[in-house]
Design a protein around this motif. Sequence first.
Motif, mmCIF file in Angstrom:
data_model
loop_
_atom_site.group_PDB
_atom_site.id
_atom_site.type_symbol
_atom_site.label_atom_id
_atom_site.label_comp_id
_atom_site.label_asym_id
_atom_site.label_seq_id
_atom_site.Cartn_x
_atom_site.Cartn_y
_atom_site.Cartn_z
ATOM 1 N N UNK A 107 0.804 -1.220 0.000
ATOM 2 C CA UNK A 107 0.000 0.000 0.000
ATOM 3 C C UNK A 107 0.838 1.272 0.000
ATOM 4 N N UNK A 108 1.832 1.403 0.873
ATOM 5 C CA UNK A 108 2.628 2.642 0.809
ATOM 6 C C UNK A 108 3.367 2.809 -0.518
ATOM 7 N N UNK A 109 3.835 1.696 -1.081
ATOM 8 C CA UNK A 109 4.509 1.790 -2.380
ATOM 9 C C UNK A 109 3.526 2.225 -3.461
ATOM 10 N N UNK A 110 2.286 1.727 -3.389
ATOM 11 C CA UNK A 110 1.265 2.111 -4.371
ATOM 12 C C UNK A 110 0.924 3.592 -4.238
ATOM 13 N N UNK A 111 0.729 4.058 -3.008
ATOM 14 C CA UNK A 111 0.395 5.461 -2.799
ATOM 15 C C UNK A 111 1.523 6.372 -3.281
ATOM 16 N N UNK A 112 2.746 5.961 -3.018
ATOM 17 C CA UNK A 112 3.891 6.746 -3.456
ATOM 18 C C UNK A 112 3.946 6.837 -4.975
ATOM 19 N N UNK A 113 3.630 5.714 -5.636
ATOM 20 C CA UNK A 113 3.640 5.701 -7.104
ATOM 21 C C UNK A 113 2.517 6.572 -7.660
ATOM 22 N N UNK A 114 1.356 6.559 -7.013
ATOM 23 C CA UNK A 114 0.250 7.398 -7.465
ATOM 24 C C UNK A 114 0.589 8.880 -7.293
ATOM 25 N N UNK A 115 1.223 9.204 -6.201
ATOM 26 C CA UNK A 115 1.619 10.597 -5.973
ATOM 27 C C UNK A 115 2.593 11.067 -7.050
ATOM 28 N N UNK A 116 3.547 10.217 -7.381
ATOM 29 C CA UNK A 116 4.502 10.562 -8.433
ATOM 30 C C UNK A 116 3.810 10.788 -9.777
ATOM 31 N N UNK A 117 2.692 10.078 -9.996
ATOM 32 C CA UNK A 117 1.964 10.190 -11.266
ATOM 33 C C UNK A 117 1.031 11.399 -11.308
ATOM 34 N N UNK A 118 0.893 12.098 -10.177
ATOM 35 C CA UNK A 118 0.075 13.306 -10.154
ATOM 36 C C UNK A 118 -1.219 13.202 -9.389
ATOM 37 N N UNK A 132 -2.488 4.816 9.354
ATOM 38 C CA UNK A 132 -1.040 5.052 9.296
ATOM 39 C C UNK A 132 -0.646 5.671 7.956
ATOM 40 N N UNK A 133 -1.341 5.270 6.900
ATOM 41 C CA UNK A 133 -1.040 5.844 5.591
ATOM 42 C C UNK A 133 -1.322 7.345 5.578
ATOM 43 N N UNK A 134 -2.371 7.771 6.274
ATOM 44 C CA UNK A 134 -2.666 9.210 6.336
ATOM 45 C C UNK A 134 -1.544 9.944 7.048
ATOM 46 N N UNK A 135 -1.028 9.362 8.125
ATOM 47 C CA UNK A 135 0.067 10.024 8.826
ATOM 48 C C UNK A 135 1.337 10.026 7.983
ATOM 49 N N UNK A 136 1.543 8.969 7.201
ATOM 50 C CA UNK A 136 2.749 8.875 6.380
ATOM 51 C C UNK A 136 2.675 9.759 5.138
ATOM 52 N N UNK A 137 1.450 9.897 4.584
ATOM 53 C CA UNK A 137 1.255 10.685 3.364
ATOM 54 C C UNK A 137 0.375 11.896 3.682
ATOM 55 N N UNK A 138 0.899 12.761 4.524
ATOM 56 C CA UNK A 138 0.112 13.891 5.013
ATOM 57 C C UNK A 138 -0.305 14.836 3.884
ATOM 58 N N UNK A 139 0.443 14.852 2.781
ATOM 59 C CA UNK A 139 0.126 15.764 1.689
ATOM 60 C C UNK A 139 -0.992 15.262 0.799
ATOM 61 N N UNK A 140 -1.356 13.981 0.909
ATOM 62 C CA UNK A 140 -2.437 13.419 0.106
ATOM 63 C C UNK A 140 -3.764 13.526 0.849
#
Length: 336
Positions: free
Chosen positions: A160-171, A205-213
């Motif tokens: 999940x964190x890897x997926x979210x990171x990849x989505x963020x990179x894609x815009x 935890x994903x919300x805390x890790x990806x606060x900008x999303x």
Amino acid sequence: MVHALQLPQDAPSVRDAATLSIAPMMDWTDRHCRVFHRLLSRRALLYTEMVTAPAIIHGDRHRLLDYDAAEHPVALQLGGSDPAELEAATRIAADWDYDEINLNVGCPSDRVQSGCFGAVLMKTPDLVAECVARMIAASPVEVTVKCRIGVDDQIPEDVLPAFLDRMRDAGIRRIAIHARKAWLQGLSPRENRDIPPLDYSLVHRMKRQFADLHLSINGGIPGLDAVRDHLQVMDGVMVGRAAYHQPWDLLGQADRLWGDLPPFSSPDQVALAMRPYIAAHLAAGGRLHQITRHMLGLFHGMPGARGWKRTLSEGASKGGIEVYDAALQQVTQLAA
């Protein structure tokens, strides 16, 4: 399109509306369901059923994409895995002025798997990233993603964190996460809604890790008290079956989340307010059950609810507005 409802024009921004959204549900969240839900809540974000990109490109676009202007804010959910098809479908859909375009990366149904889209795309994040990048380039409105925490033997804590990171990179900046893994082999779509355990803590935890999303949580959320609890951590909450089966309990009170009073003080007022829309639909050649099948739970847990549901279930497939009035009388007689 039928424009029988006169709703306020000061619709909230789509991001503000995403505080509470109603999940896209196949065979349920059609245009009639959405009009009913919008009557209950002026604030919540509504989603269409998933529409496949090839269907939009090659099919009856008006049948697939038309909606009532009263539904805003409303998002279109697309299904697909071909970047060129999704880009083309997004360009076509732009003419319909949806408030958001969402990519389905969470549906576990057999027909979705056979088309290589839906939850199975959790296995190919680079392909999803290419898809959403093409969609973003073609869309005048925000493109979002709805995903699972993982599928099959994937380890959600890693995937999940890897997926979210990849989505963020894609815009992508806004994602709804269904807090269950999907088992694509061995479980039916229905079982995938209940059997895999929910992991709310991972999504938190994903919300805390990806606060900008902007992250919404979805899956097994039973009512507004649970919604409020999740909003202590999450940006938004997406609710599906609870909103559909108990619409008054959840959607009828939902606007309080924004500090607003609900638009109606009782479910019978909602039923009366739906009557002009139903009458216009019948006058245009539609059938009663196409609308009322979404309204069976309106009086859930209240006196007369059984008579309301029985009258509509037995008579709406063949009857007209008189059946609707008879069903409503089942409730109002007991309330008098």
